[in-house]
Design a protein around this motif. Structure first.
Motif, PDB file in Angstrom:
ATOM      1  N   ASP A 170       0.855  -1.186   0.000  1.00  0.00           N
ATOM      2  CA  ASP A 170       0.000   0.000   0.000  1.00  0.00           C
ATOM      3  C   ASP A 170       0.886   1.230   0.000  1.00  0.00           C
ATOM      4  O   ASP A 170       1.681   1.438   0.928  1.00  0.00           O
ATOM      5  CB  ASP A 170      -0.923   0.030   1.222  1.00  0.00           C
ATOM      6  CG  ASP A 170      -1.891   1.193   1.160  1.00  0.00           C
ATOM      7  OD1 ASP A 170      -2.886   1.097   0.416  1.00  0.00           O
ATOM      8  OD2 ASP A 170      -1.639   2.200   1.841  1.00  0.00           O
TER       9      ASP A 170
ATOM     10  N   SER B 163      -6.837   1.991   4.667  1.00  0.00           N
ATOM     11  CA  SER B 163      -7.779   2.960   4.105  1.00  0.00           C
ATOM     12  C   SER B 163      -7.613   4.298   4.797  1.00  0.00           C
ATOM     13  O   SER B 163      -7.622   4.374   6.034  1.00  0.00           O
ATOM     14  CB  SER B 163      -9.219   2.461   4.272  1.00  0.00           C
ATOM     15  OG  SER B 163     -10.138   3.362   3.706  1.00  0.00           O
ATOM     16  N   GLU B 164      -7.448   5.355   4.003  1.00  0.00           N
ATOM     17  CA  GLU B 164      -7.402   6.716   4.522  1.00  0.00           C
ATOM     18  C   GLU B 164      -6.377   6.859   5.639  1.00  0.00           C
ATOM     19  O   GLU B 164      -6.635   7.511   6.660  1.00  0.00           O
ATOM     20  CB  GLU B 164      -8.789   7.134   5.028  1.00  0.00           C
ATOM     21  CG  GLU B 164      -9.916   6.962   4.030  1.00  0.00           C
ATOM     22  CD  GLU B 164      -9.741   7.854   2.800  1.00  0.00           C
ATOM     23  OE1 GLU B 164      -9.211   8.969   2.953  1.00  0.00           O
ATOM     24  OE2 GLU B 164     -10.126   7.431   1.699  1.00  0.00           O
ATOM     25  N   GLY B 165      -5.199   6.272   5.454  1.00  0.00           N
ATOM     26  CA  GLY B 165      -4.136   6.390   6.448  1.00  0.00           C
ATOM     27  C   GLY B 165      -4.288   5.484   7.649  1.00  0.00           C
ATOM     28  O   GLY B 165      -3.474   5.542   8.584  1.00  0.00           O
ATOM     29  N   LEU B 166      -5.325   4.645   7.660  1.00  0.00           N
ATOM     30  CA  LEU B 166      -5.567   3.720   8.766  1.00  0.00           C
ATOM     31  C   LEU B 166      -5.259   2.301   8.308  1.00  0.00           C
ATOM     32  O   LEU B 166      -5.808   1.826   7.313  1.00  0.00           O
ATOM     33  CB  LEU B 166      -7.031   3.802   9.212  1.00  0.00           C
ATOM     34  CG  LEU B 166      -7.417   2.892  10.384  1.00  0.00           C
ATOM     35  CD1 LEU B 166      -6.888   3.470  11.692  1.00  0.00           C
ATOM     36  CD2 LEU B 166      -8.939   2.722  10.450  1.00  0.00           C
TER      37      LEU B 166
ATOM     38  N   ASP C  59      -2.207   3.770  12.990  1.00  0.00           N
ATOM     39  CA  ASP C  59      -1.738   4.803  12.082  1.00  0.00           C
ATOM     40  C   ASP C  59      -0.767   4.146  11.113  1.00  0.00           C
ATOM     41  O   ASP C  59       0.243   3.567  11.522  1.00  0.00           O
ATOM     42  CB  ASP C  59      -1.043   5.917  12.855  1.00  0.00           C
ATOM     43  CG  ASP C  59      -0.671   7.087  11.963  1.00  0.00           C
ATOM     44  OD1 ASP C  59       0.210   6.920  11.091  1.00  0.00           O
ATOM     45  OD2 ASP C  59      -1.250   8.171  12.140  1.00  0.00           O
TER      46      ASP C  59
ATOM     47  N   ASP D  11       1.377   5.305   9.121  1.00  0.00           N
ATOM     48  CA  ASP D  11       2.695   5.910   8.999  1.00  0.00           C
ATOM     49  C   ASP D  11       3.628   5.518  10.136  1.00  0.00           C
ATOM     50  O   ASP D  11       4.791   5.173   9.901  1.00  0.00           O
ATOM     51  CB  ASP D  11       2.585   7.435   8.930  1.00  0.00           C
ATOM     52  CG  ASP D  11       1.979   7.907   7.621  1.00  0.00           C
ATOM     53  OD1 ASP D  11       2.142   7.193   6.605  1.00  0.00           O
ATOM     54  OD2 ASP D  11       1.337   8.975   7.616  1.00  0.00           O
TER      55      ASP D  11
ATOM     56  N   PRO E 156     -12.999   2.959   2.377  1.00  0.00           N
ATOM     57  CA  PRO E 156     -12.938   4.399   2.674  1.00  0.00           C
ATOM     58  C   PRO E 156     -14.020   4.880   3.626  1.00  0.00           C
ATOM     59  O   PRO E 156     -13.865   5.926   4.268  1.00  0.00           O
ATOM     60  CB  PRO E 156     -13.081   5.058   1.301  1.00  0.00           C
ATOM     61  CG  PRO E 156     -13.742   4.027   0.438  1.00  0.00           C
ATOM     62  CD  PRO E 156     -13.244   2.710   0.946  1.00  0.00           C
ATOM     63  N   GLU E 157     -15.117   4.109   3.744  1.00  0.00           N
ATOM     64  CA  GLU E 157     -16.213   4.519   4.622  1.00  0.00           C
ATOM     65  C   GLU E 157     -16.153   3.869   5.992  1.00  0.00           C
ATOM     66  O   GLU E 157     -16.926   4.233   6.876  1.00  0.00           O
ATOM     67  CB  GLU E 157     -17.564   4.191   3.959  1.00  0.00           C
ATOM     68  CG  GLU E 157     -17.805   4.913   2.655  1.00  0.00           C
ATOM     69  CD  GLU E 157     -17.949   6.409   2.843  1.00  0.00           C
ATOM     70  OE1 GLU E 157     -18.397   6.845   3.924  1.00  0.00           O
ATOM     71  OE2 GLU E 157     -17.604   7.154   1.908  1.00  0.00           O
TER      72      GLU E 157
ATOM     73  N   LEU F 125     -14.058   4.773  10.686  1.00  0.00           N
ATOM     74  CA  LEU F 125     -12.599   4.732  10.717  1.00  0.00           C
ATOM     75  C   LEU F 125     -12.052   5.170  12.068  1.00  0.00           C
ATOM     76  O   LEU F 125     -10.858   4.981  12.340  1.00  0.00           O
ATOM     77  CB  LEU F 125     -12.028   5.615   9.605  1.00  0.00           C
ATOM     78  CG  LEU F 125     -12.325   5.128   8.174  1.00  0.00           C
ATOM     79  CD1 LEU F 125     -11.753   6.106   7.149  1.00  0.00           C
ATOM     80  CD2 LEU F 125     -11.776   3.731   7.933  1.00  0.00           C
ATOM     81  N   ASP F 126     -12.927   5.697  12.919  1.00  0.00           N
ATOM     82  CA  ASP F 126     -12.539   6.039  14.289  1.00  0.00           C
ATOM     83  C   ASP F 126     -12.771   4.885  15.249  1.00  0.00           C
ATOM     84  O   ASP F 126     -12.520   5.015  16.459  1.00  0.00           O
ATOM     85  CB  ASP F 126     -13.306   7.273  14.765  1.00  0.00           C
ATOM     86  CG  ASP F 126     -14.829   7.093  14.708  1.00  0.00           C
ATOM     87  OD1 ASP F 126     -15.292   5.992  14.312  1.00  0.00           O
ATOM     88  OD2 ASP F 126     -15.547   8.060  15.032  1.00  0.00           O
TER      89      ASP F 126
ATOM     90  N   ASP G  71     -18.017   2.512  -1.282  1.00  0.00           N
ATOM     91  CA  ASP G  71     -18.986   2.641  -0.191  1.00  0.00           C
ATOM     92  C   ASP G  71     -19.912   1.435  -0.099  1.00  0.00           C
ATOM     93  O   ASP G  71     -20.929   1.487   0.600  1.00  0.00           O
ATOM     94  CB  ASP G  71     -19.806   3.919  -0.359  1.00  0.00           C
ATOM     95  CG  ASP G  71     -20.606   3.939  -1.655  1.00  0.00           C
ATOM     96  OD1 ASP G  71     -20.483   2.982  -2.456  1.00  0.00           O
ATOM     97  OD2 ASP G  71     -21.353   4.906  -1.886  1.00  0.00           O
TER      98      ASP G  71
END
Length: 463
Positions: free
Chosen positions: A142, A187-190, A224, A226, A246-247, A262-263, A285
């Motif tokens: 990724d 997804s989205e940095g997660l 995370d 990163d 992404p959702e 994602l939280d 989605d």
């Protein structure tokens, strides 16, 4: 859990699926000088199901590798992206076992970097693992990262998830737990990882047919991507599959299908009837959920808010997400749009689904005895041909844009290679064959096929 050692003892034919403790019908939820000599020749039969009469082939020429690389350990898994090839290598050294990810430059026929990891590579721990004997080992690619899992999973002690820099192999961070870790997706940095409870515990001697008294737990980790810092965790009983998009994150567990943001917060919980939830695929989605047993399964399309937009009953047990549609296989083969419309359906048996790099040909393991490979037009569903080698076990192994690589168990005696790997052309005819004792993974990239022979060799072959 089926280990590499068991796989080598039993052979792929004895393992139609890789069953992981606590997993129902899916991957672990929480997968040139030293090339072996090719056989002199092989024979095969091709049954053309849609484009012409059946034809019996004679001698098939030997398939000579273009080049090969040897590693300190068994080559178990292959991934590719952007011109680089990433191999998963592992040995069986017990307490001193070492796994590694190696980046190979196919143009230079050389290893760019190799990063070692303590322990053995863990089966089914990569995001693309699908719970079948083909492609059971690998890494998750990724962006600028390579994610891999190694540890002492066979001993039920610990595993560690490592994030490596894709360009240099430098280890960026690691997460170690006393669980069997795996990657569900990024997804989205997660990065969504999973940790399955070991059974039995490390201090308990396992016995035959031993089952837990209570459902095993799976921890879902939100990390995370990163720096590996832990954002959140959730724990579920009897988790069978986890998907990320992404959702949000989607968890099939027990008789529930749970959607997380994602939280990590719960967005919805659906009660599942008609059989346990088994597989999850996520496309944008849309979440696809497969529930029930193969002969009486239901495929559902679920929105991010938990609305079930459609349901489809079909005798399937396997899913493969393509670029334009979802494919399902079992006692029938289907292509389904995101809105639930069935593009096409064939009521013949087909498993171990495989798409070519252009997404225009779908291959299945077919035949009454799972002893053939069938090619379909991926968009229209027409059967192009069926390749039936002289074997009672055969399957599609890998594909280029123009060719299929099919593997069959063909050993006639202890001195013969256990497998024959065939190059099959666009008419379903075998044009080359290679005998190997093991074949753990193969991958078609830019018109060439790369084969990890389960020993120490990476072979490069031109179909």
């Amino acid at each position: 859990m089926v280990s590499r050692r068991q796989f080598l003892r039993l052979g792929a034919a004895a393992l139609p699926t890789i069953g992981i403790a606590g997993c129902l019908g899916g991957p672990s939820p929480l997968g040139g000088p030293n090339a072996p000599p090719p056989t002199d020749s092989a024979t095969s039969t091709t049954e053309a199901t849609g484009d012409g009469p059946s034809e019996t082939l004679g001698e098939v020429p030997a398939w000579e590798p273009d080049w090969s690389l040897s590693f300190d350990g068994d080559v178990l898994g292959l991934e590719a992206d952007g011109g680089d090839l990433f191999t998963t290598v592992s040995d069986e050294g017990g307490d001193s076992a070492v796994a590694a990810i190696a980046a190979v430059d196919p143009a230079d026929e050389s290893v760019r970097w190799r990063t070692a990891m303590e322990g053995e590579a863990v089966a089914g721990s990569h995001a693309s693992a699908r719970g079948i004997a083909r492609g059971g080992w690998g890494a998750t690619l990724d962006g600028d990262a390579v994610y891999a899992v190694a540890g002492r999973a066979d001993e039920r002690e610990w595993t560690a998830l490592h994030s490596l820099d894709r360009s240099t192999g430098e280890r960026r961070w690691s997460l170690e737990r006393d669980r069997e870790l795996g990657v569900a997706g990024v997804s989205e940095g997660l990065l969504v990882a999973t940790g399955l409870e070991f059974f039995p515990p490390a201090d308990v001697t396992p016995t035959s047919h031993q089952t837990p008294e209570e459902p095993l737990t799976t921890v879902v980790y939100g990390l995370d991507a990163d720096d590996g810092s832990l954002r959140w965790t959730r724990e579920f009983e009897a988790a069978s599959d986890v998907g990320a998009g992404p959702e949000g994150v989607y968890v099939a567990a027990g008789n529930r299908f749970v959607g997380l943001g994602l939280d990590g917060e719960t967005r919805f919980t659906l009660r599942v009837g008609g059989g346990p939830p088994r597989r999850v695929e996520v496309d944008g989605d849309r979440a696809f959920l497969l529930t029930g047993e193969d002969g009486d399964a239901t495929l559902s399309g679920v929105a991010p808010n938990g609305d079930v937009d459609w349901r489809l009953d079909a005798p399937v047990g396997e899913l493969l997400l393509g670029a334009e549609r979802l494919y399902a296989g079992g006692d029938a083969v289907l292509a389904v749009d995101s809105d639930g419309a069935v593009d096409w359906r064939d009521d013949d048996y087909g498993r171990w689904l495989l798409l070519d790099p252009d997404d225009d040909t779908l291959y299945t393991r077919s035949g009454v005895g799972a002893d053939a490979a069938t090619a379909y037009d991926a968009s229209g569903g027409g059967e192009r041909w069926t390749f039936s080698p002289p074997s009672n076990n055969a399957w599609p192994e890998a594909a280029t844009a123009e060719r299929l690589v099919a593997t069959a168990i063909t050993a006639e005696d202890a001195d013969s290679p256990f497998y024959t790997v065939y190059s099959v052309d666009a008419d379903g005819e075998a044009t080359k064959s290679l005998g190997v004792d093991t074949a753990f993974d193969a991958l078609g990239v830019d018109g060439r096929v790369y084969l990890g022979d389960g020993e120490s060799n990476l072979l490069a072959l031109t179909p």
